[in-house]
Design a protein around this motif. Structure first.
Motif, PDB file in Angstrom:
ATOM      1  N   SER A 171      41.288  45.186  31.537  1.00 41.33           N
ATOM      2  CA  SER A 171      41.633  44.208  32.578  1.00 41.33           C
ATOM      3  C   SER A 171      40.850  44.467  33.857  1.00 41.33           C
ATOM      4  O   SER A 171      40.373  43.528  34.520  1.00 41.33           O
ATOM      5  N   GLU A 174      37.235  43.352  33.357  1.00 36.26           N
ATOM      6  CA  GLU A 174      37.147  41.888  33.441  1.00 36.26           C
ATOM      7  C   GLU A 174      37.222  41.429  34.897  1.00 36.26           C
ATOM      8  O   GLU A 174      36.465  40.536  35.326  1.00 36.26           O
ATOM      9  N   LYS A 175      38.112  42.031  35.659  1.00 36.91           N
ATOM     10  CA  LYS A 175      38.254  41.673  37.074  1.00 36.91           C
ATOM     11  C   LYS A 175      36.980  42.003  37.846  1.00 36.91           C
ATOM     12  O   LYS A 175      36.508  41.200  38.666  1.00 36.91           O
ATOM     13  N   SER A 176      36.415  43.181  37.583  1.00 39.36           N
ATOM     14  CA  SER A 176      35.195  43.584  38.279  1.00 39.36           C
ATOM     15  C   SER A 176      34.053  42.631  37.971  1.00 39.36           C
ATOM     16  O   SER A 176      33.275  42.255  38.850  1.00 39.36           O
ATOM     17  N   SER A 178      34.340  39.477  37.107  1.00 37.57           N
ATOM     18  CA  SER A 178      34.593  38.184  37.757  1.00 37.57           C
ATOM     19  C   SER A 178      34.272  38.232  39.248  1.00 37.57           C
ATOM     20  O   SER A 178      33.940  37.206  39.852  1.00 37.57           O
ATOM     21  N   GLU A 179      34.369  39.433  39.844  1.00 40.93           N
ATOM     22  CA  GLU A 179      34.061  39.608  41.261  1.00 40.93           C
ATOM     23  C   GLU A 179      32.611  40.040  41.491  1.00 40.93           C
ATOM     24  O   GLU A 179      32.226  40.337  42.619  1.00 40.93           O
TER      25      GLU A 179
END
Length: 456
Positions: A171, A174-176, A178-179
C-alpha cells in the motif's frame, strides 16, 4: 499557471524516475542455510530464490551483532552498536539498566531513514522494531526516527499484527508511486523468531516432516510467500527495474536441542505460538548460532537485486560487506549527502554490489557483546566478548583477553583451525587495533535514552 503546473509535474516525474527505490527486507533469526537456494534439505523459499536468480548472492556479509537490537542499530546508524552502548537486545528497563544499556536508540543519532527522507524519499517501516521494546511505554515511536509512515511491533504504542507487513508495504509503495516519489521501505519481518505463528495452510505444504521441522518449514514458507507478494507488486507497478531490493537477516539462527519439548509460548508484541523447541535453523556449516560472534551468529544471507545494475545469477564469495555499510551505500544509491559532522564505521559498497570492487576492504570491523560460557567446551560459542575482522583475519577474545582465537577466513571460513599460537605477530597487531577501538567507545549509556521507569 497551467504551464507552471505542467513544469512542476514534469519535474516531480523526472525526480521519481531518476532516483531508484530501495526495499530492505530484514528477517529475524534467518540462518544462512535456511534457503532452498543455499541447499536446505526441506525448506522451500521460491521467492527469495527468485531474488538470487535475478540478483547477486553475497556469501561474506556479516551483521554487527549476534542478536537483534544492536544489529538493527548498525543498519540505522552506519555505526558499530557499541558506540551507543547497545550490546544486547532491548528488554524491560531493569534488564537494560543491569547491562549498562540505554532503553532505546536515540532519535538524535544519525539515521538512515531521516537522511533519505531529507533527500526527497518517502520513507516507511513495517514489521519488527526492537530499537526499544513494547514493555517501555515512554520510548520514542518509530515515527520519530525519520519515517513518513510505520506499522511496527516490539515498540511503544499499538502493535501492528506481524502478518500485515507485506500488505502495508504494498500500500505504501502504491501511494508513493501515485505521489511520484521514490520510496525507501524497511520490511522487517518476524520470521523465524519465536513464537512460531503457524497457519494451517503452510503446515499442509510439508505433510511428511516431523512436527518441529514442519513448523519451521511452514513458518519460513509463509514469510517467503509474503515477500513474493511484494515482489509481484513491484512487477505489477512496473517498478522492478528501478528498485534495489535487499534480503538479509539480523543475526544467525536459533537451534534448539533435539530433545527439547515442544510447547506454546507467548510474546507480548506478537502473541502466542510454538516455542523454541521448533527452532531448527542451520548455518550452512558456519560455526555457532544466534548470540555468538562466530560466523554462524553473524554470517547471514545477503541477496541484492537491481536489474541492469547488479548482475543476475551471480555468487560473490569474496567481497566482505557489513551491516554498517548499508547507510553509506544506500545514501550513495539515493544521492543523499552524509552530514559533515558524521563519520560512518561502514563504507560505500555500491561498486561491490554492481560487480566492480575497487580493492580489498581496508577498514576493520569490530564487535562487542556480553560473552559468557567456557571456551574450552567444544559446543560453547558464546564466550566471545570482542571480535575484529581485518581483511582475511578474524580475532575472537573473551572479556579480559585471557582466551583468544585467530582464524584466516579466506582459507578457513568455517573457523576450524585456530592460528593464535602460530601467528603471534598477526594476533598482536589485531589486539592493538582492538584496544585502540575500545578507547573510542563511550564509558556509559546516554542518559537521555533512559525510561522514566528507572526512577522507580
Amino acid at each position: 499557471m497551467k504551464s507552471l503546473l505542467i513544469l512542476l509535474l514534469s519535474s516531480a516525474l523526472a525526480c521519481a524516475e531518476s532516483k531508484p527505490n530501495i526495499l530492505f527486507i530484514f528477517a529475524d533469526d534467518w540462518g544462512w542455510g535456511d534457503l532452498s537456494c543455499h541447499g536446505h534439505p526441506y525448506v522451500k523459499t521460491p521467492n527469495i530464490d527468485r531474488l538470487a536468480a535475478e540478483g547477486t548472492d553475497f556469501h561474506r556479509f556479516t551483521v554487527a551483532s549476534g542478536v537483534c537490537s544492536p544489529s538493527r542499530t548498525a543498519v540505522m546508524t552506519g555505526h558499530f552498536p557499541a558506540r551507543y552502548a547497545i550490546d544486547g537486545h532491548f528488554a524491560w528497563v531493569p534488564s537494560n539498566e543491569k547491562r549498562g544499556m540505554p532503553d532505546w536508540l536515540s532519535p538524535k543519532a544519525p539515521l538512515l531513514p531521516r537522511l533519505l527522507q531529507q533527500s526527497g524519499y518517502a520513507t516507511a517501516h513495517f514489521g519488527k522494531w526492537h530499537l526499544a521494546n513494547d514493555m517501555i511505554p515512554d520510548s520514542p515511536l518509530p515515527s520519530e526516527y525519520g519515517y513518513d509512515e510505520y506499522g511496527a511491533f516490539n515498540c511503544a504504542g499499538e502493535q501492528m499484527p506481524w502478518l500485515d507487513d507485506a500488505q502495508r508495504t504494498i500500500s505504501f509503495i502504491e501511494k508513493s508511486q501515485s505521489e511520484n516519489k521514490p520510496f525507501f521501505v524497511n520490511l522487517w519481518i518476524h520470521e523465524p523468531h519465536t513464537p512460531f505463528h503457524v497457519l494451517p495452510k503452510y503446515r499442509w505444504r510439508f505433510p511428511d516432516l516431523e512436527e518441529k521441522d514442519n513448523i519451521y518449514a511452514a513458518t519460513l514458507s509463509h514469510a517467503d510467500e509474503r515477500i513474493g507478494e511484494v515482489l509481484d507488486a513491484l512487477d505489477r507497478l512496473k517498478l522492478t527495474d528501478n528498485t534495489l531490493v535487499i534480503f538479509s537477516s539480523d543475526n544467525g539462527p536459533a537451534r534448539a536441542r533435539e530433545n527439547a519439548e515442544l510447547n506454546l509460548s507467548y510474546d507480548t508484541a506478537t502473541g502466542a505460538g510454538y516455542g523454541n523447541a521448533a527452532s531448527r535453523g542451520i548455518t550452512g556449516g558456519r560455526k555457532g548460532f544466534k548470540a555468538a560472534l562466530f560466523e554462524g551468529g553473524i554470517g547471514v544471507p545477503f541477496i541484492a537485486r537491481w536489474p541492469g545494475k547488479i548482475a543476475a545469477g551471480k555468487v560473490d564469495a569474496d567481497s566482505l560487506i557489513s551491516a554498517v555499510d548499508l547507510l553509506p551505500t544506500f545514501c550513495e544509491v539515493a544521492g543523499a549527502e552524509l552530514p559533515d559532522d558524521y563519520t560512518p564505521d561502514g563504507v560505500n559498497q555500491l561498486t561491490v554490489l554492481t560487480g566492480k570492487p575497487e580493492a580489498i576492504r581496508q577498514k576493520p570491523l569490530f564487535w562487542r557483546m556480553n560473552g559468557s560460557g567456557d571456551p574450552n567446551k567444544p559446543d560453547s560459542y558464546h564466550w566471545v566478548s570482542f571480535a575484529i575482522v581485518d581483511q582475511h583475519w578474524k580475532l575472537l577474545s573473551n572479556q579480559d583477553g585471557s582466551h583468544q582465537e585467530l582464524y584466516d577466513l579466506a582459507a578457513d571460513p568455517f573457523e576450524k583451525n585456530d592460528l593464535a599460537k602460530e601467528q603471534a605477530e598477526v594476533l598482536a597487531g589485531l589486539n592493538k587495533k582492538l584496544a585502540a577501538w575500545k578507547e573510542t567507545l563511550p564509558k556509559e549509556a546516554d542518559s537521555s535514552c533512559f525510561s522514566s521507569e528507572r526512577s522507580r
